[in-house]
Scaffold this motif. Structure first.
Motif, mmCIF file in Angstrom:
data_model
loop_
_atom_site.group_PDB
_atom_site.id
_atom_site.type_symbol
_atom_site.label_atom_id
_atom_site.label_comp_id
_atom_site.label_asym_id
_atom_site.label_seq_id
_atom_site.Cartn_x
_atom_site.Cartn_y
_atom_site.Cartn_z
ATOM 1 N N GLY A 55 0.761 -1.236 0.000
ATOM 2 C CA GLY A 55 0.000 0.000 0.000
ATOM 3 C C GLY A 55 0.789 1.283 0.000
ATOM 4 N N PHE A 56 2.120 1.216 -0.132
ATOM 5 C CA PHE A 56 2.920 2.439 -0.217
ATOM 6 C C PHE A 56 3.008 2.833 -1.688
ATOM 7 C CE2 PHE A 56 6.883 4.828 -0.671
ATOM 8 C CZ PHE A 56 6.781 5.740 0.376
ATOM 9 N N ASP A 57 2.328 3.914 -2.055
ATOM 10 C CA ASP A 57 2.258 4.289 -3.467
ATOM 11 C C ASP A 57 3.059 5.550 -3.797
ATOM 12 O OD1 ASP A 57 0.697 6.175 -2.225
ATOM 13 O OD2 ASP A 57 -1.157 5.688 -3.315
ATOM 14 N N ALA A 58 3.883 6.024 -2.865
ATOM 15 C CA ALA A 58 4.699 7.209 -3.107
ATOM 16 C C ALA A 58 6.045 6.840 -3.713
ATOM 17 C CB ALA A 58 4.887 7.996 -1.821
ATOM 18 N N ALA A 59 6.025 5.896 -4.643
ATOM 19 C CA ALA A 59 7.236 5.446 -5.338
ATOM 20 C C ALA A 59 6.825 4.983 -6.725
ATOM 21 C CB ALA A 59 7.910 4.305 -4.582
ATOM 22 N N PRO A 60 7.716 5.051 -7.698
ATOM 23 C CA PRO A 60 7.374 4.571 -9.039
ATOM 24 C C PRO A 60 7.113 3.065 -9.021
ATOM 25 C CG PRO A 60 9.384 5.892 -9.055
ATOM 26 C CD PRO A 60 9.073 5.603 -7.627
ATOM 27 N N ASP A 151 -2.154 16.648 -5.680
ATOM 28 C CA ASP A 151 -1.611 16.469 -4.335
ATOM 29 C C ASP A 151 -0.839 15.156 -4.220
ATOM 30 O OD1 ASP A 151 -1.177 17.513 -1.763
ATOM 31 O OD2 ASP A 151 -2.753 16.252 -0.908
ATOM 32 N N SER A 152 -0.109 14.831 -5.275
ATOM 33 C CA SER A 152 0.690 13.601 -5.303
ATOM 34 C C SER A 152 2.131 13.914 -4.924
ATOM 35 C CB SER A 152 0.641 12.987 -6.713
ATOM 36 O OG SER A 152 1.584 11.951 -6.843
#
Length: 272
Positions: A55-60, A151-152
């Motif tokens: 669930g960590f989506d702050a990465a490519p 807001d990404s």
């Protein structure tokens, strides 16, 4: 096991991506980024896949290897904070968001089991402590892409990921985002800087022991960058030798001296 090459398909024109200090060979193709791959790429892609799975989506998201041997990653729309968007972090809640992002990453990575044949890139220095997490090792404003329209917030440039400790990874993030520097254009009055360091530690969730342990790492992590550039420049290794000639080493040393001279101030702020 290395990712299988993606079959060659008709592609839009490539657009070179030239931001940052080490961007040779990086290009955008449609909604993807193509970057030179290395022996570390399979392990990094395994890490990125794991982050997505928890669930960590702050990465490519890794998409494999193209027919030219380049890694394929999803493109993160927006722009990095460095050098001209640092004011986005002026509101305390924005700075706290970065710290929570780092904590979320470390918590997500804690459950990652590297492949048995993982080959990490041993580029930046790390302490001799037993590693506790696969760190990013370059969490900094030049690697945080912010898209204000959605807001990404996305961390990029994962090539330096490798086993380390949470505090070593966090110390580098503190330097860049809190702005632990005496440079007038980027720094703040010492008291305000100390308050923002406390805010960062609070948002990350450090306990008292971790706060004490962090203080010597703040200068040590930055001085390690100076020492790394000095060693690479002495060997004539590019692009580091050029960076050294351009004064990057002096900048890292100046910041390290500034941080180390104020260790008592940082500690009082963190424990106050």
């Amino acid at each position: 096991m290395p990712a299988a090459p993606v079959p060659s398909l008709p592609e839009p024109d490539e657009t070179p991506l030239t931001g940052g200090n080490v961007s040779d060979g990086v290009a955008r193709v449609g909604d993807t980024v193509r970057r030179p791959a290395g022996p570390w790429t399979p392990a990094v892609h395994a890490l990125l896949r794991h982050l997505r799975s928890v669930g960590f989506d702050a990465a490519p998201r890794p998409l494999g290897i193209d027919d030219r041997g380049r890694e394929i990653l999803t493109f993160a729309p927006g722009r990095t904070l460095w050098p001209d968007r640092m004011d986005l972090l002026d509101p305390p809640e924005r700075l706290a968001r970065v710290a929570r992002l780092v904590r979320d990453y470390h918590d997500a990575a804690a459950g990652f089991t590297p492949p048995p044949d993982a080959a990490w890139q041993y580029l930046v220095p790390v302490p001799d402590d037993a590693p506790t997490v696969i760190g990013h090792l370059d969490i900094a404003p030049w690697n945080l892409v912010v898209d204000e329209s959605t807001d990404s917030w996305v961390l990029i440039d994962w090539d330096n990921a490798r086993p380390t400790t949470r505090l070593w990874d966090l110390a580098y993030a503190c330097h860049g985002f809190v702005r632990l520097t005496p440079v007038p254009a980027f720094g703040r009055p010492d008291r305000q800087t100390a308050d923002r360091l406390r805010l960062f530690a609070d948002a990350y969730g450090l306990d008292e022991r971790e706060r004490r342990d962090l203080v010597p790492l703040l200068g040590g992590r930055v001085r390690g960058m100076h020492d790394f550039l000095a060693a690479q420049a002495a060997l004539g290794v590019e692009p580091w030798a050029t960076h050294w000639r351009e004064g990057h080493g002096d900048a890292w040393r100046t910041d390290a001296e500034y941080i180390e001279a104020r260790a008592d101030l940082w500690l009082r702020a963190l424990l106050g």
